[in-house]
Design an enzyme around this catalytic site. Structure first.
Site: not given
Lengths: 447, 473
Positions: A43, A118, A142
């Site tokens: 990420k 996210s 997330s």
């Protein structure tokens, strides 16, 4: 999967899904270990020395960090090869994959739908089979919510199990490093690689890395699955409910014991607002370093204060600014007691109740989301409904308490992926992977 | 109108640790700018603080020396504000749970003991240092994250003299405990003074003014005197004292307003989520307590026991570097009195000219051996002054220098008598003078012998032998 196949696949899905911020072609294996030759995506809030790390924010769209996160060193030492930095909602805030500076991330199973967030890009690259392993971070859900939406395994171990050093934070007391894998066995393997005490993170647990892979089994005879009744009650989607029942029956057939467990509904409904106050308050302070003074997309200004104001105005998206304002408001001297401190108190009460629930079983099971991934456009949410407050957001309970939690793909809903979530006692990742593997086997049989 | 002065003092004190409060960078503020800096000090995204254990130990020492109650559950908080010298956008401090509370310090002012209560001692990190050249602002992050303690007194002082004595006593106490180097001019100890006037005898406090960043004992004295006068003048004219932050201007010799306190910022303090509360074990606290270095009072008693007089003891206590050096010397030297004399007279004067550089070439063990050469009569007192000078210049030890310069005291009778007989032969009149009762004849011959021996003859021994020879003639 080899590195070149992985990179080709990443490139081929980019136009449709927008999963990556950066595709990294020049990393090579430097060590041998549990991840030898495995391509891994990170990420883009995982700090990588010398490689662009944007945190999904325009303000950091030129940021080349001078150091690497602890987990990056661990991945390299285990033989992994880093192939991508993936898209995320700006600074980890937002659960939809629509709030990144580099555009919307789309669900590879249906491009009209969300991938969730996210950690959107990391979920997508595993779902698209471009990698088997992708790092995410999980402050509310997330990792575990996008995992449900795209049909992969999403793991969030115990708070402190994996070092947060070098992860661009959202809210420190809720932030966990989590990750996506194609299956449960890989999830156990990655836990063993990433875990272990880090002297650079004072909230890191004082233990050696876990050894969950060695003992991994799908035998759940006599294991008590707590069924989270309040979540079931808050779901109206019939297919979701029917699928869940089928899964439960399959578990019973394997000798598992199912036990209905519930919590005070008012307390459950209070979780999401409590979460927002705590998360936004911590976030507003955590991101006060993003001023353009030392790094980032520095804007010009009359003086230092002006430079900071201009940089933050240009650098942050609307959603972020809204959250910072809420956070600042909650911390203000005249508000702090009734907002931030009150939220912390509510959190403590919730954690006490949640721990009692976990103590009545080996793991707490419920559908991870109320249905399949919502459409990007036209999704209509009643934010005060139990579907939203409870069924869509109960997974923040394990961010409140730090308990290990995993989402495993279950039977499809509307022909689209859908997952179930299992949460276990603090530090008991071994049981979590055991129960998750049993679910994975059941689902294979049921499909 | 007669008014009482009310003074409270906040002291920021940099701790003498190897590394910074929450990062592994070296804690050195006077170096090339921005070389002791890592991603934590610069507040890069993703960094986390790691608490420095040594800093905790030093903070505990400060608490113990000032009789503070120690909070055994260490907790930290964030103080949020945007400023270019604060890279994280918040400072980690201890707002809600200071490590020490409710202590006191007894100071002696004009022979009387004054009890000053301490409100709190807390740990925090320093900000970066900003300076301005022409139109540009420069930031030195070497100081960012340096460990600090802040020591806050109650408003218990009532004159510049008391304030100065409080700072000086506390400073010495902390320097002796190795908590800080206490260099006020270099900013490792900085004082903020809160001062207000009230009607004599009244229990109602006047408006408080804060004077920031006083960097010497002298300036504390001057700033307080100037501020008392300023406030008295205002009140005499029927005006009000505004709640302000001021600074002392050395050229104007008065305090100057920096900002109004009414516009005080809300720092939105909240508990630091990245440092879990740390429970200090009783064994840890005990270890810190047992390892406390001697206090100035303890040193004073020790020096008096060794035979120093009060003046000498005080000179050493007010010069920690010399005391550290001297304490080794006094342990090694054969004649402590001789040691004290040389430390107090010779070394203080060398320190006046060379400062601490003196100890770059002169080490305490060599100095003790040098003193032993004097007490063993290997060299004379006169030669010794030269030898010390050479030692400081060259860094060589005394023994080597004595050999290089061929300087040894000759005190064996046969060598001395050779020179004496030669001198008497050359000056027959001296014997007659002696017999006529002119005692200076002895001194004359001793002088001749000193010349012949190039100063190496032992004067006392020589004197006795000359006398003996005269009597034999």
């Amino acid at each position: 999967m080899d590195k070149n196949t992985s990179i080709l696949k990443l490139k081929s899905i980019q136009a449709d899904t927008n999963a990556c911020v950066t595709i990294i072609e020049n990393d090579v294996k430097t060590h041998e270990g549990l991840l030898s030759d495995m391509p891994i995506a990170l990420k883009d809030n995982v700090i990588t020395k010398g490689i662009l790390t944007t945190g999904g924010s325009k303000l950091l769209s030129n940021y080349i960090p001078p150091y690497s996160a602890t987990i990056v060193h661990k991945i390299k030492q285990a033989g992994g090869i880093i192939v991508a930095k993936t898209s995320l909602d700006e600074l980890g805030m937002g659960g939809t994959g629509t709030a990144s500076f580099n555009g919307i991330v789309r669900n590879p199973h249906d491009l009209k739908r969300q991938a969730g967030g996210s950690s959107s890009g990391s979920a997508v690259v595993v779902a698209a089979k471009a990698v088997d392993y992708a790092i995410g971070s999980d402050t509310g859900d997330s990792v575990r919510k996008p995992a449900s939406f795209v049909g992969v395994v999403g793991t969030k171990p115990t708070y402190g199990r994996i070092s947060r050093y070098g992860i661009i934070p959202y809210a420190s007391s809720l932030d966990h490093v989590g990750y996506f894998t194609s299956n449960v066995s890989q999830a156990a393997r990655l836990c063993d690689v990433l875990s272990g005490h880090d002297p650079l993170d004072q909230t890191s647990l004082p233990y050696a890395p876990t050894k969950t892979l060695e003992t991994l089994s799908d035998d759940v005879k006599g294991k008590v699955f707590g069924i989270f009744e309040d979540v079931i009650k808050a779901i109206s989607d019939e297919e979701t409910l029917k699928n869940f029942e089928r899964l439960c029956s399959a578990l019973i057939e394997r000798g598992a014991i199912l036990k209905s467990i519930s919590m005070n509904e008012d307390l459950l409904r209070a979780c999401l607002p409590t979460y927002y106050i705590i998360a936004n308050c911590e976030a507003t302070a955590n991101h006060s370093n993003l001023t353009g003074v030392n790094f980032g997309l520095t804007q010009s200004g009359e003086n230092v204060e002006d430079i900071m104001t201009q940089t933050r105005t240009v650098g942050f998206g609307t959603l972020i600014r809204k959250r910072f304002i809420i956070g600042s408001y909650g911390l203000k001297d005249e508000n702090q007691e009734k907002l931030f401190r009150q939220a912390q108190k509510v959190r403590r009460v919730v954690v006490e109740e949640f721990t009692k629930m976990l103590n009545q079983c080996d793991g707490l099971l419920a559908p991870a989301t109320s249905s399949c991934a919502p459409l990007l456009e036209g999704a209509n949410t009643n934010v005060l409904s139990n579907t939203h407050l409870i069924a869509e957001n109960y997974m923040i309970l394990s961010n409140f308490s730090g308990a290990p939690s995993i989402t495993v793909p279950s039977l499809p809903v509307n022909g689209l992926p859908h997952g179930v979530n299992i949460t276990c006692k603090i530090e008991d990742e071994a049981t979590m992977f055991n129960m998750a593997l049993a679910i994975e086997s059941c689902v294979k049989e049921l499909l | 109108m007669k008014r009482d002065v009310v003074i409270g003092i906040e002291i920021h004190c940099e701790l003498k640790t190897e590394s910074k409060m929450f990062s592994g960078s070296k804690n050195t503020i006077n170096d090339t700018p921005n070389i002791h800096v890592n991603e934590i000090d610069l507040g890069h995204p993703g960094v986390l603080p790691t608490l420095n254990q040594k800093a905790v130990e030093l903070a505990l020492r400060a608490c113990m020396l000032t009789h503070c109650k120690i909070d055994t559950l260490l907790k930290f908080d964030r103080k949020n504000y945007y400023y270019s010298d604060l890279p994280k956008g918040f400072q980690i401090t201890q707002q809600f749970h200071p490590v020490g509370k409710d202590g006191y310090l007894d100071i002696v002012v004009e022979g009387k003991t004054k009890h000053v209560r301490l409100d709190r001692i807390h740990m925090e990190e320093d900000t970066a240092k900003q300076y301005h050249i022409d139109e540009h602002t420069y930031i030195d992050y070497n100081r960012a994250g340096v460990p600090l303690i802040e020591i806050v007194s109650k408003p218990d002082m009532s004159s510049a003299l008391e304030a100065k004595e409080y700072v000086s006593t506390l400073r010495n106490l902390l320097i002796f405990a190795d908590v800080t180097d206490g260099k006020m001019e270099e900013g490792s100890m900085r004082c903020d003074i809160n001062i207000s006037l009230k009607e004599a005898g009244s229990t109602v406090f006047g408006t408080k003014v804060e004077i920031k960043n006083l960097n010497s004992l002298n300036n504390i004295d001057k700033a307080i005197e100037a501020e008392i006068k300023r406030q008295n003048d205002l009140l005499d004219q029927g005006e009000v004292v505004l709640m302000q932050t001021r600074r002392y201007d050395e050229t104007l010799k008065t305090t100057v307003a920096m900002r109004s306190k009414e516009s005080a910022v809300d720092y939105r303090y909240f508990p630091e989520p990245n440092i879990r509360p740390i429970l200090l074990q009783p064994s840890f606290i005990e270890t810190v307590s047992n390892s406390l270095p001697w206090t100035p009072t303890k040193w004073f008693e020790y020096l008096i026991d060794l035979g120093a007089n009060e003046i000498e003891a005080n000179i050493l206590i007010n010069n920690k570097t010399l005391l550290d050096f001297g304490s080794i010397v006094l342990k090694e030297v054969k004649d402590t009195r001789l040691g004290l004399n040389w430390i107090i007279s010779e070394l203080t004067s060398y320190m006046n000219s060379l400062g601490e550089k003196l100890f770059e070439t002169l080490n305490a063990y060599d100095f003790a051996l040098f003193l032993n050469l004097i007490s063993d009569k290997v060299i004379s007192g006169k030669q010794a002054k030269d030898v010390l000078k050479w030692m400081i210049e060259s860094g060589k030890d005394a023994q080597t220098l004595v050999e290089e310069h061929g300087l040894k005291v000759v005190s064996d009778d046969s060598s001395l008598l050779n020179w004496i007989d030669e001198a008497i032969k050359e000056n027959p009149q001296s014997v007659i003078d002696f017999k006529q009762g002119k005692d200076r004849a002895v001194g004359f011959i001793v002088g001749q012998v000193m010349k012949k021996s190039k100063g190496q003859a032992d004067p006392a021994q020589c004197n006795a032998l000359v006398r003996q020879r005269f009597l034999e003639q």
